[in-house]
Design a protein around this motif. Sequence first.
Motif, PDB file in Angstrom:
ATOM      1  N   PRO A 131       0.814  -1.222   0.000  1.00 19.82           N
ATOM      2  CA  PRO A 131       0.000   0.000   0.000  1.00 19.82           C
ATOM      3  C   PRO A 131       0.848   1.273   0.000  1.00 19.82           C
ATOM      4  O   PRO A 131       0.411   2.298  -0.518  1.00 19.82           O
ATOM      5  CB  PRO A 131      -0.814  -0.101   1.289  1.00 19.82           C
ATOM      6  N   ALA A 132       2.046   1.206   0.532  1.00 20.48           N
ATOM      7  CA  ALA A 132       2.895   2.397   0.556  1.00 20.48           C
ATOM      8  C   ALA A 132       3.243   2.858  -0.853  1.00 20.48           C
ATOM      9  O   ALA A 132       3.369   4.062  -1.109  1.00 20.48           O
ATOM     10  CB  ALA A 132       4.172   2.124   1.348  1.00 20.48           C
ATOM     11  N   ALA A 133       3.359   1.918  -1.775  1.00 21.49           N
ATOM     12  CA  ALA A 133       3.663   2.287  -3.162  1.00 21.49           C
ATOM     13  C   ALA A 133       2.512   3.069  -3.777  1.00 21.49           C
ATOM     14  O   ALA A 133       2.733   4.051  -4.513  1.00 21.49           O
ATOM     15  CB  ALA A 133       3.944   1.037  -3.989  1.00 21.49           C
ATOM     16  N   LEU A 134       1.290   2.682  -3.457  1.00 20.06           N
ATOM     17  CA  LEU A 134       0.138   3.417  -3.984  1.00 20.06           C
ATOM     18  C   LEU A 134       0.068   4.817  -3.384  1.00 20.06           C
ATOM     19  O   LEU A 134      -0.194   5.786  -4.092  1.00 20.06           O
ATOM     20  CB  LEU A 134      -1.155   2.654  -3.708  1.00 20.06           C
ATOM     21  N   PHE A 135       0.317   4.939  -2.098  1.00 20.47           N
ATOM     22  CA  PHE A 135       0.290   6.259  -1.464  1.00 20.47           C
ATOM     23  C   PHE A 135       1.392   7.164  -2.014  1.00 20.47           C
ATOM     24  O   PHE A 135       1.180   8.349  -2.235  1.00 20.47           O
ATOM     25  CB  PHE A 135       0.401   6.136   0.050  1.00 20.47           C
ATOM     26  N   ALA A 136       2.559   6.603  -2.243  1.00 20.22           N
ATOM     27  CA  ALA A 136       3.653   7.392  -2.818  1.00 20.22           C
ATOM     28  C   ALA A 136       3.326   7.819  -4.249  1.00 20.22           C
ATOM     29  O   ALA A 136       3.622   8.951  -4.648  1.00 20.22           O
ATOM     30  CB  ALA A 136       4.951   6.589  -2.787  1.00 20.22           C
ATOM     31  N   SER A 137       2.680   6.931  -4.996  1.00 24.86           N
ATOM     32  CA  SER A 137       2.324   7.305  -6.365  1.00 24.86           C
ATOM     33  C   SER A 137       1.231   8.368  -6.376  1.00 24.86           C
ATOM     34  O   SER A 137       1.220   9.242  -7.257  1.00 24.86           O
ATOM     35  CB  SER A 137       1.881   6.082  -7.162  1.00 24.86           C
ATOM     36  N   LEU A 138       0.319   8.325  -5.422  1.00 21.41           N
ATOM     37  CA  LEU A 138      -0.700   9.373  -5.329  1.00 21.41           C
ATOM     38  C   LEU A 138      -0.075  10.712  -4.965  1.00 21.41           C
ATOM     39  O   LEU A 138      -0.501  11.754  -5.476  1.00 21.41           O
ATOM     40  CB  LEU A 138      -1.774   8.979  -4.322  1.00 21.41           C
ATOM     41  N   ALA A 139       0.926  10.695  -4.099  1.00 22.89           N
ATOM     42  CA  ALA A 139       1.642  11.932  -3.782  1.00 22.89           C
ATOM     43  C   ALA A 139       2.374  12.453  -5.017  1.00 22.89           C
ATOM     44  O   ALA A 139       2.387  13.663  -5.280  1.00 22.89           O
ATOM     45  CB  ALA A 139       2.628  11.695  -2.637  1.00 22.89           C
ATOM     46  N   GLY A 140       2.966  11.556  -5.784  1.00 26.02           N
ATOM     47  CA  GLY A 140       3.623  11.949  -7.023  1.00 26.02           C
ATOM     48  C   GLY A 140       2.642  12.516  -8.028  1.00 26.02           C
ATOM     49  O   GLY A 140       2.960  13.456  -8.768  1.00 26.02           O
ATOM     50  N   THR A 141       1.424  11.968  -8.050  1.00 26.43           N
ATOM     51  CA  THR A 141       0.402  12.489  -8.952  1.00 26.43           C
ATOM     52  C   THR A 141       0.033  13.919  -8.574  1.00 26.43           C
ATOM     53  O   THR A 141      -0.103  14.783  -9.445  1.00 26.43           O
ATOM     54  CB  THR A 141      -0.851  11.592  -8.922  1.00 26.43           C
ATOM     55  N   GLY A 142      -0.110  14.174  -7.297  1.00 25.91           N
ATOM     56  CA  GLY A 142      -0.405  15.539  -6.849  1.00 25.91           C
ATOM     57  C   GLY A 142       0.711  16.497  -7.207  1.00 25.91           C
ATOM     58  O   GLY A 142       0.459  17.615  -7.690  1.00 25.91           O
ATOM     59  N   PHE A 143       1.938  16.079  -7.001  1.00 29.97           N
ATOM     60  CA  PHE A 143       3.069  16.926  -7.360  1.00 29.97           C
ATOM     61  C   PHE A 143       3.125  17.142  -8.871  1.00 29.97           C
ATOM     62  O   PHE A 143       3.418  18.244  -9.345  1.00 29.97           O
ATOM     63  CB  PHE A 143       4.378  16.297  -6.869  1.00 29.97           C
ATOM     64  N   GLY A 144       2.836  16.106  -9.644  1.00 26.93           N
ATOM     65  CA  GLY A 144       2.832  16.224 -11.101  1.00 26.93           C
ATOM     66  C   GLY A 144       1.767  17.188 -11.601  1.00 26.93           C
ATOM     67  O   GLY A 144       1.996  17.949 -12.541  1.00 26.93           O
ATOM     68  N   MET A 145       0.599  17.187 -10.952  1.00 24.92           N
ATOM     69  CA  MET A 145      -0.457  18.113 -11.340  1.00 24.92           C
ATOM     70  C   MET A 145      -0.069  19.559 -11.041  1.00 24.92           C
ATOM     71  O   MET A 145      -0.318  20.458 -11.851  1.00 24.92           O
ATOM     72  CB  MET A 145      -1.756  17.765 -10.623  1.00 24.92           C
ATOM     73  N   LEU A 146       0.544  19.769  -9.888  1.00 22.26           N
ATOM     74  CA  LEU A 146       0.987  21.127  -9.546  1.00 22.26           C
ATOM     75  C   LEU A 146       2.120  21.579 -10.468  1.00 22.26           C
ATOM     76  O   LEU A 146       2.150  22.725 -10.915  1.00 22.26           O
ATOM     77  CB  LEU A 146       1.442  21.184  -8.091  1.00 22.26           C
ATOM     78  N   ALA A 147       3.037  20.693 -10.753  1.00 19.00           N
ATOM     79  CA  ALA A 147       4.157  21.043 -11.637  1.00 19.00           C
ATOM     80  C   ALA A 147       3.686  21.269 -13.066  1.00 19.00           C
ATOM     81  O   ALA A 147       4.297  22.041 -13.807  1.00 19.00           O
ATOM     82  CB  ALA A 147       5.220  19.953 -11.590  1.00 19.00           C
ATOM     83  N   ALA A 148       2.589  20.623 -13.456  1.00 14.35           N
ATOM     84  CA  ALA A 148       2.063  20.808 -14.809  1.00 14.35           C
ATOM     85  C   ALA A 148       1.601  22.246 -15.014  1.00 14.35           C
ATOM     86  O   ALA A 148       1.727  22.782 -16.124  1.00 14.35           O
ATOM     87  CB  ALA A 148       0.919  19.840 -15.071  1.00 14.35           C
ATOM     88  N   LEU A 149       1.095  22.880 -13.982  1.00 17.77           N
ATOM     89  CA  LEU A 149       0.686  24.284 -14.107  1.00 17.77           C
ATOM     90  C   LEU A 149       1.887  25.166 -14.427  1.00 17.77           C
ATOM     91  O   LEU A 149       1.815  26.050 -15.276  1.00 17.77           O
ATOM     92  CB  LEU A 149       0.008  24.743 -12.820  1.00 17.77           C
ATOM     93  N   GLY A 150       2.991  24.921 -13.741  1.00 27.69           N
ATOM     94  CA  GLY A 150       4.210  25.670 -14.028  1.00 27.69           C
ATOM     95  C   GLY A 150       4.788  25.341 -15.390  1.00 27.69           C
ATOM     96  O   GLY A 150       5.342  26.210 -16.066  1.00 27.69           O
ATOM     97  N   THR A 151       4.646  24.096 -15.801  1.00 26.57           N
ATOM     98  CA  THR A 151       5.160  23.693 -17.107  1.00 26.57           C
ATOM     99  C   THR A 151       4.382  24.366 -18.232  1.00 26.57           C
ATOM    100  O   THR A 151       4.965  24.783 -19.233  1.00 26.57           O
ATOM    101  CB  THR A 151       5.089  22.161 -17.252  1.00 26.57           C
TER     102      THR A 151
END
Length: 109
Positions: A62-82
Amino acid sequence: MNDNRSASPAAVALLWLLGIFAIPLGLALWAALSALAAANIVLIAAPAAVLLDWTLSGERYPAALFASLAGTGFGMLAALGTIAAFKAGIRCTAGGLALSARIRKGRAL
């Protein structure tokens, strides 16, 4: 203005010299922006990769899923800057091409 005139040889030589430095820098800018966009896509698609890993390997952490969800949130925020960086890159590229065209036509800066 007279549209039949062309730039002086010195202006063309300086434009050529500028192109030696500007073209590789512009290509490097677009390569970096493309890599940033690819990283954002990978971060946003991380939960799908975890689910695919779970179905293929059968081991569930389950930790892998939680880490990937955190990465998804970071990716969405970084996409705005991109997106903002891509718009700035387009403006810089268009401005440089317009400047080059004006110099080649012999118009004032």
